[in-house]
Design a protein around this motif. Structure first.
Motif, mmCIF file in Angstrom:
data_model
loop_
_atom_site.group_PDB
_atom_site.id
_atom_site.type_symbol
_atom_site.label_atom_id
_atom_site.label_comp_id
_atom_site.label_asym_id
_atom_site.label_seq_id
_atom_site.Cartn_x
_atom_site.Cartn_y
_atom_site.Cartn_z
ATOM 1 N N TYR A 1 54.119 -15.682 99.004
ATOM 2 C CA TYR A 1 54.062 -14.998 97.715
ATOM 3 C C TYR A 1 53.435 -15.941 96.685
ATOM 4 O O TYR A 1 53.621 -17.154 96.742
ATOM 5 C CB TYR A 1 55.470 -14.619 97.237
ATOM 6 C CG TYR A 1 56.118 -13.467 97.964
ATOM 7 C CD1 TYR A 1 56.839 -13.675 99.139
ATOM 8 C CD2 TYR A 1 56.031 -12.166 97.470
ATOM 9 C CE1 TYR A 1 57.455 -12.608 99.802
ATOM 10 C CE2 TYR A 1 56.645 -11.099 98.125
ATOM 11 C CZ TYR A 1 57.354 -11.340 99.281
ATOM 12 O OH TYR A 1 57.958 -10.292 99.928
ATOM 13 N N GLN B 1 53.353 -16.596 92.531
ATOM 14 C CA GLN B 1 54.106 -16.271 91.327
ATOM 15 C C GLN B 1 53.476 -16.952 90.118
ATOM 16 O O GLN B 1 53.504 -18.181 90.008
ATOM 17 C CB GLN B 1 55.576 -16.683 91.467
ATOM 18 C CG GLN B 1 56.455 -16.236 90.313
ATOM 19 C CD GLN B 1 57.937 -16.482 90.556
ATOM 20 O OE1 GLN B 1 58.322 -17.369 91.310
ATOM 21 N NE2 GLN B 1 58.785 -15.682 89.915
ATOM 22 N N ARG C 1 56.209 -16.460 84.282
ATOM 23 C CA ARG C 1 56.828 -15.310 83.640
ATOM 24 C C ARG C 1 56.515 -13.991 84.353
ATOM 25 O O ARG C 1 56.574 -12.905 83.737
ATOM 26 C CB ARG C 1 56.454 -15.219 82.167
ATOM 27 C CG ARG C 1 56.873 -16.434 81.364
ATOM 28 C CD ARG C 1 56.770 -16.223 79.889
ATOM 29 N NE ARG C 1 57.340 -17.361 79.164
ATOM 30 C CZ ARG C 1 58.628 -17.512 78.930
ATOM 31 N NH1 ARG C 1 59.487 -16.618 79.344
ATOM 32 N NH2 ARG C 1 59.066 -18.558 78.271
ATOM 33 N N LYS C 2 56.192 -14.074 85.636
ATOM 34 C CA LYS C 2 55.937 -12.879 86.447
ATOM 35 C C LYS C 2 56.771 -12.943 87.728
ATOM 36 O O LYS C 2 57.325 -13.991 88.073
ATOM 37 C CB LYS C 2 54.450 -12.796 86.821
ATOM 38 C CG LYS C 2 53.529 -12.529 85.640
ATOM 39 C CD LYS C 2 53.694 -11.122 85.129
ATOM 40 C CE LYS C 2 52.628 -10.781 84.120
ATOM 41 N NZ LYS C 2 52.771 -9.383 83.619
ATOM 42 N N GLY C 3 56.844 -11.809 88.418
ATOM 43 C CA GLY C 3 57.525 -11.780 89.698
ATOM 44 C C GLY C 3 56.612 -12.222 90.818
ATOM 45 O O GLY C 3 55.394 -12.289 90.659
ATOM 46 N N PRO C 4 57.187 -12.538 91.986
ATOM 47 C CA PRO C 4 56.380 -12.929 93.152
ATOM 48 C C PRO C 4 55.498 -11.769 93.619
ATOM 49 O O PRO C 4 55.953 -10.631 93.691
ATOM 50 C CB PRO C 4 57.430 -13.278 94.212
ATOM 51 C CG PRO C 4 58.679 -13.569 93.442
ATOM 52 C CD PRO C 4 58.633 -12.669 92.261
ATOM 53 N N LEU D 1 53.127 -10.460 96.775
ATOM 54 C CA LEU D 1 52.915 -10.685 98.195
ATOM 55 C C LEU D 1 51.436 -10.964 98.499
ATOM 56 O O LEU D 1 50.565 -10.177 98.148
ATOM 57 C CB LEU D 1 53.383 -9.466 98.995
ATOM 58 C CG LEU D 1 53.252 -9.566 100.503
ATOM 59 C CD1 LEU D 1 54.196 -10.639 101.058
ATOM 60 C CD2 LEU D 1 53.562 -8.219 101.162
ATOM 61 N N LEU E 1 55.183 -19.448 96.966
ATOM 62 C CA LEU E 1 56.484 -19.430 97.635
ATOM 63 C C LEU E 1 56.315 -18.970 99.073
ATOM 64 O O LEU E 1 55.699 -17.930 99.329
ATOM 65 C CB LEU E 1 57.423 -18.443 96.935
ATOM 66 C CG LEU E 1 57.839 -18.755 95.504
ATOM 67 C CD1 LEU E 1 58.205 -17.483 94.774
ATOM 68 C CD2 LEU E 1 59.028 -19.704 95.498
ATOM 69 N N THR F 1 61.325 -23.577 97.876
ATOM 70 C CA THR F 1 61.458 -23.789 96.427
ATOM 71 C C THR F 1 60.174 -23.478 95.670
ATOM 72 O O THR F 1 60.194 -23.326 94.453
ATOM 73 C CB THR F 1 61.857 -25.245 96.121
ATOM 74 O OG1 THR F 1 60.922 -26.116 96.750
ATOM 75 C CG2 THR F 1 63.254 -25.552 96.610
#
Lengths: 112, 111
Positions: free
Chosen positions: B36, B38, B41-44, B46, B88, B103
């Protein structure tokens, strides 16, 4: 095609309060998972909902609870907030869980 | 010891470089492997999704899984400043939907 949407984007609470976070899954998805991401860490699995039931749970206390509605949207509730609950809370959706999970942009929860 | 280990970086490279990102893991039951991206300030988001061992290519991205060594990699060719983000790795067993994440590695691509 709307992706995963979460609300609110940011929330500030004090210790001991309760909070409810909301998630609408990607169109066509029926499974919702919740994750907690502390600063500088990878997301940690909280639980997953499928067919309005909690299907799996991670290593989180029962202060963390959830719900899934018939339209597949979901809520995450956290009671008796602690300073350590400050984090980004992410919702991910998938089709029946056995497909890739797609994430929303999260709710940033700050505990004072 | 964590189930998934990932160097946090930061990794700083010039534009156009080939980037190699890696994760090691300890649980031999992991069968699905993901990368992923990221942004702050955003989501992961894919990038790659693979099952078991082997390679998978998608545009400038190549994912490799070596289950015998418990080691996965993501290669980014012709890196761009827009690739600057945290990457990630994530993985799961076949009998659960619970993703285990590293992490994250912070990547910076400078012009």
């Amino acid at each position: 095609d709307a992706g995963v949407t979460q609300s609110p984007t940011h929330l500030i609470k004090t210790r001991g309060q309760q909070v409810t976070l909301r998630c609408s899954p990607k169109s066509g998805h029926d499974t919702v998972s919740w994750y907690q991401q502390a600063l500088g860490q990878g997301p940690q699995f909280i639980f997953q909902y499928y067919e309005e039931e909690e299907r799996q749970r991670g290593n989180f206390p029962d202060r963390f609870s959830g719900h899934q509605f018939p339209n597949y949207s979901s809520e995450l509730n956290v009671n008796a907030l602690l300073l350590g609950d400050s984090a980004l809370y992410l919702c991910a959706s998938s089709l029946d869980g056995n497909q890739p999970q797609h994430f929303g942009d999260g709710t940033r929860l700050s505990i004072l | 010891q964590k189930e998934v280990e990932q160097d946090p970086g930061p990794l700083s490279v010039p534009e156009g470089a080939i980037v190699s990102l890696n994760c090691t893991y300890s649980n031999s039951a992991f069968q699905y492997f993901m990368w992923y991206r990221q942004y702050s300030r955003k989501g992961p988001e894919l990038l790659m999704y693979t099952y078991s061992s082997g390679n998978k290519e998608d545009g400038r991205f190549t994912a490799q899984v070596d289950k015998s060594s418990k080691y996965i990699s993501l290669f980014i060719r012709d890196s761009q400043p827009s690739d600057s983000a945290t990457y990630l790795c994530a993985m799961r067993r076949v009998d659960t939907d619970k993703l285990i994440f590293g992490t994250g590695t912070r990547l910076q691509v400078f012009p």
